[in-house]
Scaffold this active site. Structure first.
Site, mmCIF file in Angstrom:
data_model
loop_
_atom_site.group_PDB
_atom_site.id
_atom_site.type_symbol
_atom_site.label_atom_id
_atom_site.label_comp_id
_atom_site.label_asym_id
_atom_site.label_seq_id
_atom_site.Cartn_x
_atom_site.Cartn_y
_atom_site.Cartn_z
ATOM 1 N N ASP A 131 0.811 -1.224 0.000
ATOM 2 C CA ASP A 131 0.000 0.000 0.000
ATOM 3 C C ASP A 131 0.846 1.277 0.000
ATOM 4 O O ASP A 131 0.318 2.382 0.123
ATOM 5 C CB ASP A 131 -0.915 0.026 1.233
ATOM 6 C CG ASP A 131 -2.246 -0.699 0.994
ATOM 7 O OD1 ASP A 131 -2.641 -0.869 -0.179
ATOM 8 O OD2 ASP A 131 -2.889 -1.071 1.996
ATOM 9 N N ARG B 244 0.548 -1.864 7.527
ATOM 10 C CA ARG B 244 1.068 -0.624 6.940
ATOM 11 C C ARG B 244 2.028 0.116 7.871
ATOM 12 O O ARG B 244 2.584 1.154 7.492
ATOM 13 C CB ARG B 244 -0.089 0.322 6.545
ATOM 14 C CG ARG B 244 -1.012 -0.255 5.463
ATOM 15 C CD ARG B 244 -1.871 0.820 4.826
ATOM 16 N NE ARG B 244 -1.079 1.778 4.043
ATOM 17 C CZ ARG B 244 -1.568 2.889 3.495
ATOM 18 N NH1 ARG B 244 -2.837 3.207 3.645
ATOM 19 N NH2 ARG B 244 -0.787 3.693 2.801
ATOM 20 N N ARG C 75 -10.002 5.293 10.946
ATOM 21 C CA ARG C 75 -8.549 5.128 11.003
ATOM 22 C C ARG C 75 -7.894 6.028 12.053
ATOM 23 O O ARG C 75 -7.224 5.557 12.955
ATOM 24 C CB ARG C 75 -7.942 5.430 9.622
ATOM 25 C CG ARG C 75 -8.435 4.509 8.508
ATOM 26 C CD ARG C 75 -7.934 3.105 8.686
ATOM 27 N NE ARG C 75 -8.374 2.220 7.617
ATOM 28 C CZ ARG C 75 -7.691 1.983 6.497
ATOM 29 N NH1 ARG C 75 -6.540 2.570 6.297
ATOM 30 N NH2 ARG C 75 -8.165 1.162 5.582
ATOM 31 N N HIS D 233 -11.457 7.254 4.889
ATOM 32 C CA HIS D 233 -10.511 8.357 5.099
ATOM 33 C C HIS D 233 -11.218 9.659 4.692
ATOM 34 O O HIS D 233 -11.991 9.658 3.727
ATOM 35 C CB HIS D 233 -9.290 8.226 4.173
ATOM 36 C CG HIS D 233 -8.163 7.385 4.695
ATOM 37 N ND1 HIS D 233 -7.349 6.654 3.868
ATOM 38 C CD2 HIS D 233 -7.681 7.207 5.958
ATOM 39 C CE1 HIS D 233 -6.426 6.036 4.587
ATOM 40 N NE2 HIS D 233 -6.602 6.354 5.852
ATOM 41 N N CYS E 42 -5.000 9.847 -2.742
ATOM 42 C CA CYS E 42 -4.301 8.866 -1.893
ATOM 43 C C CYS E 42 -2.854 8.688 -2.326
ATOM 44 O O CYS E 42 -2.003 8.341 -1.510
ATOM 45 C CB CYS E 42 -4.993 7.517 -1.966
ATOM 46 S SG CYS E 42 -6.699 7.517 -1.478
HETATM 47 N N1 ARG Z 1 -5.335 0.149 0.953
HETATM 48 C C1 ARG Z 1 -5.089 1.402 1.583
HETATM 49 C C2 ARG Z 1 -5.688 1.389 2.982
HETATM 50 O O1 ARG Z 1 -6.753 0.876 3.161
HETATM 51 C C3 ARG Z 1 -5.654 2.532 0.774
HETATM 52 C C4 ARG Z 1 -5.293 3.867 1.285
HETATM 53 C C5 ARG Z 1 -5.918 4.965 0.490
HETATM 54 N N2 ARG Z 1 -5.405 6.225 0.867
HETATM 55 C C6 ARG Z 1 -6.099 7.326 1.099
HETATM 56 N N3 ARG Z 1 -5.462 8.428 1.305
HETATM 57 N N4 ARG Z 1 -7.398 7.303 1.202
HETATM 58 O O2 ARG Z 1 -5.100 1.882 3.911
#
Ligand code: ARG
Length: 269
Positions: A65, A90, A139, A168, A262
């Protein structure tokens, strides 16, 4: 008026959907990494053609990612507030971002609280003297909103995200210039919608179809709005509002739950 920007990107050298941490990710869907790389290069070239400066992070195996570079930190006035990822898959990305900022002379602050950088923070230099908007619910923690305010010395307005598809803030709200935002009201709690309506009475409110097409996951320089090519409705909305839509195809990266914004961290010196 457009303003020249400096961005940080990371090529999707090791991009894959190996785990599912948002509703867009499906580990059984095949990913075409060569196509992802081609589309990413197109995005990079688009930003360069608009006159912006692009820095690159070195991608690392085992961090699929990492292409979503917006999540690694949040910068305002030459300070970078580092990320602390929600999911262990991550976590190591934060160190790669930290190394970049430290090597480039930024004041980098390592956070105590869970936050995913520009995924959940955005900055409007021309709104109310310089305003940070921050998302929570999936998140980033609200404790990180308070921490960011202490680190960056700008007011932080907390907004609660309620729809898991828009996990997000940058999937649900986008600055179009220094004081104007576009957002999808359905992604926010009733109270947060009221807050947005009070702060931004002239905002562009978009519908669910535009949001689902990742139309809000855009990068604007104040005039040119780089956005996912599937988001045709959103492109029409921004054109109506006087901006110039610049579509790019990021179909492969959508499989990881992200699009233009992103992939692009803005560096604010
Ligand atoms: N697969 C990543 C996650 O779920 C995607 C992140 C996307 N980034 C963003 N800025 N929305 O963390």
């Amino acid at each position: 008026m457009p303003r020249k920007r400096t961005y940080l990107l990371c090529p999707p050298e090791y991009f894959a959907v190996e785990y599912a941490i948002n509703p867009w990710m499906d580990t059984t869907t095949p990913v075409d990494r060569d196509l992802a790389l081609k589309q990413w290069h197109q995005l990079r070239q688009t930003l360069l053609d608009l006159g912006h400066t692009v820095h690159e992070l070195t991608p690392q195996p085992g961090l699929p990612d990492m292409v979503y570079a917006a999540n690694g930190a949040f910068t305002v006035d030459g300070t970078s507030y580092g990320a602390r990822f929600r999911y262990p898959q991550r976590a190591a990305e934060a160190d790669a971002h930290r190394a970049f900022y430290e090597a480039h002379g930024w004041r980098h602050v390592v956070p105590t609280e869970t936050n995913e950088g520009e995924g959940d923070f955005t900055y409007l230099p021309g709104a109310h003297g310089g305003l940070i908007l921050a998302g929570y619910g999936f998140r980033t923690s609200t404790a990180a909103h308070a921490e960011a305010q202490e680190v960056l010395g700008r007011p932080v307005v907390s907004l609660r995200l309620v729809d898991p598809r828009f996990y997000h803030l940058d999937t649900a709200l986008a600055p179009l210039d220094d004081q104007t935002v576009a957002y999808y009201p359905g992604a926010f709690s009733t109270a947060s919608r009221r807050v947005l309506a009070q702060l931004f009475p002239d905002a562009i409110q978009v519908d669910e179809a535009d949001a689902v097409a990742f139309g809000l996951n855009l990068v604007s320089d104040g005039r040119h709005v780089v956005l996912n090519s599937e988001a045709t409705g959103m492109a029409a909305r921004v054109a109506e509002a006087g901006y110039t839509p610049v579509p790019v195809d990021l179909s492969e990266l959508k499989k990881g739950g992200g699009s233009v914004k992103c992939c692009v961290a803005e560096l604010r010196p």
